[in-house]
Design a protein around this motif. Structure first.
Motif, PDB file in Angstrom:
ATOM      1  N   THR A  51      -6.444   0.990  -7.635  1.00  0.00           N
ATOM      2  CA  THR A  51      -6.550   2.420  -7.915  1.00  0.00           C
ATOM      3  C   THR A  51      -6.857   2.675  -9.380  1.00  0.00           C
ATOM      4  N   ASP A  65      -3.177  -2.505   6.809  1.00  0.00           N
ATOM      5  CA  ASP A  65      -3.919  -3.118   5.714  1.00  0.00           C
ATOM      6  C   ASP A  65      -4.019  -4.608   6.007  1.00  0.00           C
ATOM      7  N   GLU A 119     -14.121 -14.524  -2.520  1.00  0.00           N
ATOM      8  CA  GLU A 119     -13.202 -13.391  -2.510  1.00  0.00           C
ATOM      9  C   GLU A 119     -13.378 -12.579  -1.232  1.00  0.00           C
ATOM     10  N   GLY A 120     -12.310 -12.460  -0.458  1.00  0.00           N
ATOM     11  CA  GLY A 120     -12.324 -11.624   0.737  1.00  0.00           C
ATOM     12  C   GLY A 120     -13.023 -12.237   1.930  1.00  0.00           C
ATOM     13  N   ASN A 177      -1.098  -2.994  -4.358  1.00  0.00           N
ATOM     14  CA  ASN A 177      -2.249  -2.103  -4.185  1.00  0.00           C
ATOM     15  C   ASN A 177      -1.838  -0.671  -3.860  1.00  0.00           C
ATOM     16  N   GLY A 225     -16.072  -3.005   2.306  1.00  0.00           N
ATOM     17  CA  GLY A 225     -15.589  -1.794   1.664  1.00  0.00           C
ATOM     18  C   GLY A 225     -15.314  -0.693   2.667  1.00  0.00           C
ATOM     19  N   GLY A 239     -12.514  -0.011   4.216  1.00  0.00           N
ATOM     20  CA  GLY A 239     -11.606  -0.378   5.280  1.00  0.00           C
ATOM     21  C   GLY A 239     -12.260  -1.104   6.444  1.00  0.00           C
ATOM     22  N   LYS A 256     -13.713  -9.033   4.593  1.00  0.00           N
ATOM     23  CA  LYS A 256     -13.278  -7.666   4.315  1.00  0.00           C
ATOM     24  C   LYS A 256     -14.392  -6.922   3.588  1.00  0.00           C
ATOM     25  N   ARG A 285     -11.719  -4.357  -8.299  1.00  0.00           N
ATOM     26  CA  ARG A 285     -12.497  -3.290  -7.672  1.00  0.00           C
ATOM     27  C   ARG A 285     -11.659  -2.455  -6.724  1.00  0.00           C
ATOM     28  N   SER A 286     -10.740  -3.092  -5.965  1.00  0.00           N
ATOM     29  CA  SER A 286      -9.968  -2.359  -4.959  1.00  0.00           C
ATOM     30  C   SER A 286      -8.743  -1.664  -5.541  1.00  0.00           C
ATOM     31  N   ARG A 332      -1.751   3.470  -3.931  1.00  0.00           N
ATOM     32  CA  ARG A 332      -2.784   4.498  -4.034  1.00  0.00           C
ATOM     33  C   ARG A 332      -2.729   5.195  -5.381  1.00  0.00           C
ATOM     34  N   ARG A 339       0.808  -1.220   0.000  1.00  0.00           N
ATOM     35  CA  ARG A 339       0.000   0.000   0.000  1.00  0.00           C
ATOM     36  C   ARG A 339       0.850   1.284   0.000  1.00  0.00           C
TER      37      ARG A 339
END
Length: 928
Positions: free
Chosen positions: A745, A850, A872-873, A717, A898, A900, A896, A742-743, A719, A251
Motif C-alpha cells: 500500500t 488472499d 516472483e509470484g 500487506n 494483478g 487479484g 499471481k 509493487r503490491s 490496505r 491483509r
C-alpha cells in the motif's frame, strides 16, 4: 470512520520513544492503546567531563507535560483500554490515570501482562517514594517560548506517580484474556470483537486484532519479536520459519505498528549470549563484580534463565543477586505461567545448556529410561526455580548480606538507572577499575543509563557501532561524573528533637481540640436522645396505674413510674453509639452541665408564664429505652445483619476469594506489627565520582531488527498503515522499503503527537437485516473468523423498525396479486428447422481470500507433489512427476497476476486437477 491520535510515541520523534499511548476512535467508540510512563527524571545532570550534556532537559519536560495534558483531557471520554506489554513504557501510567485522571473504562490484557505489569509498577512507585516526597514535591512551572500551555496559561510538569493502593486497585480491575480468544463486547462496545495474539518480546506480550462491522479489521502490533528465545516463542504474526502470515492476521484494513529498529542490523542470539557470559566470567575471575541494570518483571526473565543455566553448568560459586522491591513476588508468580511460555525451556525431552565455552548444547532427557543423568534431571526439574539466585529488596540488604569486596553479579532495577537500586549501586561500582557495568537495553535520552551507553558507543570503531551487525568491545570509563542522589534518611540530633517537640505539641493540641469538641458532641447526642424519647415521656405519663393487691382482705394502691428499672434483667444492651457516648462522658469532668443551644437557654419562666428550657444540676444523663405494650423493643435489624453475614460466610467458605482475602489480611496484620518507621526526611545531594569501571553493551531487548521488519510488513500487506514510535530516519527508511514493493500500500501515515489521522472519512456504511426466509436459503462459506455468502433480494421497509429487511425477490409479490403475461404469436416455423434452447445463465462463483503460494506449496507437498518457486509470484508444480516419466505434460504453473487474478497453466492431467482443487481450497467459495 477511524480517527487515530498519538498521545505519546509518534513516528516523527527525534529520539527513541519511552512511552506508548495512542487514542483510536472507531465510529463513536474511543479506545486507548497502551498507557505508558516516561522516566520522570530526564536530564538529571549526569555529565562527564569533556563529553557534554546528553539531551535537552527542557525539551523533554515539555514533551511529558504535553503528554499528561492530552491524557488528562481525553481520559474521562475513553470507552476501552488495551495493553500490549507489561513494561513501564506500555502500562506504567495506567494506575495514576485511573486514580487521578478519571480513566474508568474497562481494560483488557493477558494474564501475564496484568500480573507482571502490577509488579513492575509497584516496584517503580515504591522506589520513587523511597527517595522523593512525591505528594509534597512542588511542581515545575514553565512559561518560556515553546512550552506547552495548559488551561491556566502555564505548562506544568509533575511526577505522575500513584500510591501502592492505587496500583493494586487499578490492576485488579483489568479483565484477562487468553490468546486466540475472540471476545465479543457488550453495551456501547458491542460493535467490536477483540482477539489477542502473541507478540513475543515479553511474557504475555500481545498484538490486538479488532474487528468492526463498519471499519473492518485493525491490527495493533508494537513490540514484536519473531525469534525464539530462552523462554519465549516468536510472534504469532509470522508462522515459524517465515512461512507466511499467521492465520487470520493477513491483509488487515489497518495496521498500526512501530518502526523504531528499522535501521538496525541485529547480531545472532548465540553470539550475543556467548559475549554476555564471557565478559561476566572474565570479570568474576579477576575478583571483580558485575552490575546489570534490568527492568522489574519482563526482559529480566530472559537474563535470569541464561544466568541460572550458566551457573549450573559452569558450577560458578559467585553470588547471583537480584535487587528489586518486587523481585521475590515476580519470581514466585512466574512459575505459575508455564503455559504462556515457549522457547527452549519448554521443549519436550530436550534441555538446553550453555557450556563453559558459551556454546549452546542440547542434552536429551529420555523419560522412558529409569536412569537419567543427574545433571540433566536437575536442569529439567529446576527450570524457573533459580536456585542460584538471591533476592534482596534494597541495596542496604545486599550490602548487609554480602560484603562489597566479594565478587558477584548483581541485577538491579530500574533499567534507566535514574533512581532506585541500580543508581545507588552504580555509585559504589564506578570507582573500581575492574568492575563491569553491563548494559542490555538502550534507555531514553536524559537518563544515566543512556549517558553510559553514549560513552560506550563513542569509543567503538565505526564498523562495530551499534546497529552494524557486530558486537562492540569493552571500554574503560574515564573522567568524572556528576550524580544527583536522592535519599530518605532518619532524623538525628537537633532535627530529631525539634521533630519530637513538634509532634508532641501537635498531639497536645489535637487532644485539647478533641476535649473541647466532646461536650458539644455530648450535647448533640443528648438532644437526639431527648427527641427520641418524647414518645417515651408520653407513655410514661399515661402509664401510672393502680395496682391492687389483696393481702388478707386489704387493698394497697400505688403508682409505677417505669415498667423497667435501669439495668433490669432483659434490658436491651446499649448500641455502639451509646457506648461511645458513655465512654466520652466518663472521660469528662465539669461542674455545670449545659446542653443544647446555650444562646436560647434560660433558667427562668418566660414572660408568657410558660416554662423555659430545663437543665439538670449535675452532669447525669438518664438512659431511656424504647418500650411498647409488650415491653422493651428488640433491634430486629441487628439480627438480620448477623444472619446475612453468616450466610455469606457459609457461601464463601474455602473459596479462592476468601483465601486471598485472608492472605491480604495477614499481610496487613504483619505490616501493622512491623516496627514503625523512624522520623526521616528527604534529601538531595550532588556527588562527583570517578568513572573508572568497564562498560559493555549487549542487546537483549528482544525486538525485531530492520531486516525482519522489512520482511514481515509486506507479508502482512495491509490496505492502510500507520507508523508510530520511531525516529524520523527509521520511519522514512521503512516507507522507502515499502515503496519498492509493487503490491504494498501507498497509504502510510506518520502522525505527530496530538495530530489526528482520519481513515475512511468518505466511506458510508448502512445496516440491513436479512429476513428469515432468505437466511434459510444461504450457503455459508467460512472465511477467517466469519462466514460469508452471496445474497440477492429486495429491500422491504417496515414501519415498526428503522432497519430495512432484505427479503427474497419472490416474496415481494403480493399473494392476491395477479400477473398477465403477453405472449407474442409465434411465426410459423419452416419445416425441418432445428429446435434451439434459449441460452442459460451459468452460476458464477466468487472466491474470497488472499492466495499465499507458500501455503499452496505446503498443501501440495503433503500430497506428494513437488513445487518450487520460479521467480516472483510463480509456482511450478509437478516437477518430480515430470522427472520420473521423462515428460513435462504434468507440470503446472500457478502465477499471481494483478488485480487479484490467478493464472493456472498446464496440460489436462491428474496433477492439474489436484493443483486446482487445492487452490480453490485456499479460498472461501461463494456461489452466486
Amino acid at each position: 470512520m477511524i480517527v487515530f491520535t498519538p498521545l505519546c510515541g509518534s513516528a516523527q520523534s527525534t529520539s527513541i520513544p519511552s512511552a506508548f499511548c495512542y487514542l483510536l476512535q472507531i465510529d463513536d467508540i474511543r479506545v486507548l492503546l497502551d498507557c505508558g510512563a516516561p522516566d520522570w527524571r530526564l536530564g538529571a545532570g549526569e555529565n562527564v567531563e569533556g563529553r557534554g550534556s546528553d539531551g535537552d532537559e527542557r525539551q523533554a519536560k515539555r514533551l511529558w507535560a504535553e503528554y499528561l495534558d492530552l491524557l488528562e483531557r481525553n481520559a474521562p471520554e475513553i470507552d476501552l483500554v488495551l495493553f500490549t506489554h507489561a513494561s513501564l513504557p506500555h502500562i506504567g501510567l495506567y494506575a495514576y490515570a485511573r486514580a487521578r485522571l478519571g480513566l474508568a473504562a474497562p481494560a483488557f490484557a493477558t494474564l501475564p501482562v496484568q500480573a507482571l505489569g502490577r509488579i513492575a509498577v509497584l516496584d517503580d512507585v515504591e522506589s520513587w517514594r523511597a527517595e522523593v516526597d512525591v505528594d509534597n514535591e512542588p511542581t515545575e512551572e514553565y512559561s518560556g517560548d515553546g512550552d506547552v500551555k495548559m488551561e491556566n496559561g502555564t505548562s506544568i510538569l509533575r511526577k505522575a506517580i500513584a500510591t501502592a493502593e492505587e496500583v493494586k486497585e487499578a490492576f485488579d480491575s483489568i479483565t484477562t484474556l487468553k490468546y486466540s480468544q475472540a471476545t465479543h463486547l457488550t453495551g456501547k462496545l458491542q460493535a467490536l470483537t477483540l482477539t489477542a495474539f502473541s507478540a513475543s518480546h515479553t511474557l504475555g506480550g500481545t498484538l490486538w486484532k479488532l474487528r468492526s462491522a463498519s471499519s473492518g479489521t485493525l491490527l495493533y502490533a508494537v513490540g514484536l519479536n519473531h525469534m525464539k528465545e530462552q523462554h519465549l516463542d516468536g510472534t504469532a504474526l509470522i508462522r515459524p520459519g517465515g512461512a507466511g502470515v499467521g492465520e487470520g492476521l493477513g491483509r488487515p484494513d489497518l495496521l498500526i505498528t512501530d518502526a523504531q529498529r528499522v535501521g538496525v542490523n541485529g547480531v545472532r542470539r548465540r553470539e550475543r549470549e556467548e559475549a554476555f557470559l564471557d565478559s561476566i566470567t572474565k570479570t568474576l575471575r579477576s575478583s571483580s563484580s558485575v552490575l546489570i541494570p534490568v527492568d522489574a518483571s519482563t526482559r529480566v526473565l530472559e537474563l535470569l534463565v541464561i544466568l541460572d543455566q550458566h551457573w549450573t553448568q559452569a558450577k560458578t560459586r559467585a553470588p547471583l543477586c537480584l535487587v528489586s522491591r518486587t523481585g521475590k513476588d515476580c519470581v514466585q508468580f512466574v512459575r505459575s505461567l508455564m503455559e504462556w511460555m515457549g522457547g527452549w525451556i519448554t521443549r519436550e525431552g530436550e534441555v538446553p545448556t550453555v557450556g563453559r565455552d558459551g556454546k549452546k548444547r542440547k542434552r536429551r532427557n529420555r523419560r522412558d529410561e529409569e536412569e537419567v543423568e543427574d545433571e540433566d534431571a536437575l536442569l529439567a526439574n529446576m527450570i524457573l526455580r533459580f536456585r542460584h539466585l538471591q533476592i534482596f529488596p534494597t541495596p542496604e540488604a545486599l550490602i548487609a548480606a554480602i560484603p562489597s569486596s566479594t565478587p558477584k553479579v548483581v541485577l538491579a532495577t530500574p533499567l534507566t538507572m535514574s533512581y532506585g537500586a541500580s543508581r545507588a549501586l552504580f555509585e559504589s561500582f564506578a570507582s573500581s577499575r575492574n568492575n563491569l557495568v553491563m548494559l542490555v537495553n538502550i534507555a531514553e535520552k536524559g537518563t544515566l543509563a543512556r549517558s553510559l551507553w553514549n560513552l560506550w558507543e563513542g569509543d567503538q570503531p565505526e564498523d562495530s557501532k551499534w546497529g552494524k551487525g557486530r558486537l562492540g568491545n569493552v571500554v574503560h570509563g574515564s573522567g568524572k561524573m556528576a550524580l544527583t542522589m536522592n535519599a530518605k534518611v532518619p532524623l538525628a540530633g537537633a532535627e530529631l528533637e525539634e521533630y519530637l517537640n513538634a509532634e508532641k505539641a501537635a498531639k497536645e493540641k489535637a487532644a485539647a481540640d478533641a476535649a473541647a469538641a466532646r461536650p458539644q458532641i455530648l450535647l448533640e447526642a443528648d438532644d437526639d436522645d431527648e427527641g427520641d424519647s418524647d414518645e417515651d415521656d408520653a407513655s410514661d405519663a399515661s402509664s401510672e396505674l393502680a395496682v391492687e393487691e389483696e393481702l388478707g382482705g386489704g387493698t394497697v394502691e400505688g403508682t409505677l413510674s417505669r415498667p423497667y428499672a435501669e439495668g433490669a434483667v432483659g434490658a436491651k444492651a446499649a448500641g455502639p453509639e451509646e457506648d461511645e457516648v458513655d465512654a466520652t462522658r466518663q472521660q469528662l469532668s465539669f461542674d455545670i452541665y449545659l446542653k443544647g443551644k446555650v444562646s436560647r437557654a434560660t433558667f427562668f419562666k418566660s414572660s408568657s408564664g410558660t416554662q423555659g428550657t430545663r437543665y439538670r444540676m449535675f452532669p447525669y444523663v438518664e438512659k431511656r429505652r424504647r418500650v411498647d405494650v409488650w415491653g422493651e423493643t428488640l433491634d430486629i435489624g441487628t439480627w438480620m445483619r448477623k444472619g446475612k453475614q453468616w450466610e455469606e460466610e457459609e457461601e464463601t467458605e474455602e473459596n479462592q476469594e476468601a483465601k486471598e482475602a485472608r492472605k491480604r489480611k495477614q499481610e496487613e496484620e504483619e505490616a501493622q506489627k512491623a516496627p514503625p518507621e523512624p522520623p526521616s526526611k528527604f534529601i538531595t545531594e550532588e556527588h562527583v565520582i570517578d568513572l573508572r569501571c568497564k562498560l559493555f553493551f549487549v542487546d537483549f531487548e528482544g525486538l525485531n531488527d530492520g531486516r525482519a521488519t522489512k520482511m514481515i510488513v509486506p507479508q502482512v500487506n495491509p490496505r492502510k498503515m500507520i507508523l508510530v514510535a520511531a525516529e524520523t530516519i527509521a520511519t522514512n527508511e521503512l516507507i522507502e522499503a515499502c515503496g519498492e514493493i509493487r503490491s504494498m500500500t501507498r497509504e502510510i501515515s506518520t502522525p505527530t503527537v496530538g495530530e489526528e489521522i482520519k481513515i475512511g472519512e468518505h466511506t458510508h456504511s448502512y445496516s440491513i437485516s436479512i429476513g428469515e426466509a432468505l437466511f434459510s436459503t444461504l450457503k455459508m462459506s467460512k472465511f477467517e473468523d466469519n462466514e460469508v455468502a452471496f445474497v440477492s433480494g429486495h429491500i422491504a421497509f417496515n414501519a415498526s423498525s428503522a432497519i430495512p429487511v432484505l427479503e427474497p425477490a419472490a416474496s415481494t409479490t403480493s399473494e392476491h396479486s395477479t400477473s398477465v403475461a403477453l405472449i407474442p404469436a409465434r411465426a410459423e416455423e419452416p419445416q425441418g428447422a432445428i429446435m434451439t434452447a434459449p441460452p442459460q445463465i451459468l452460476p458464477q462463483t466468487t472466491l474470497i481470500g488472499d492466495l499465499r503460494l507458500t501455503a499452496l506449496k505446503a498443501r501440495l507437498s503433503a500430497l506428494g507433489i513437488t513445487a518450487d518457486f520460479a521467480g516472483e509470484g510463480v509456482l511450478i508444480c509437478g516437477l518430480s512427476q515430470a522427472g520420473k516419466e521423462g515428460t513435462d505434460n504434468d507440470v503446472v504453473s500457478v502465477r499471481k497476476m494483478g488485480g487479484g487474478r490467478v493464472e493456472v497453466e498446464g496440460n489436462v492431467s491428474e496433477v492439474y486437477y489436484t493443483v486446482r482443487r487445492e487452490l480453490y481450497g485456499l479460498y472461501a467459495q461463494v456461489a452466486g
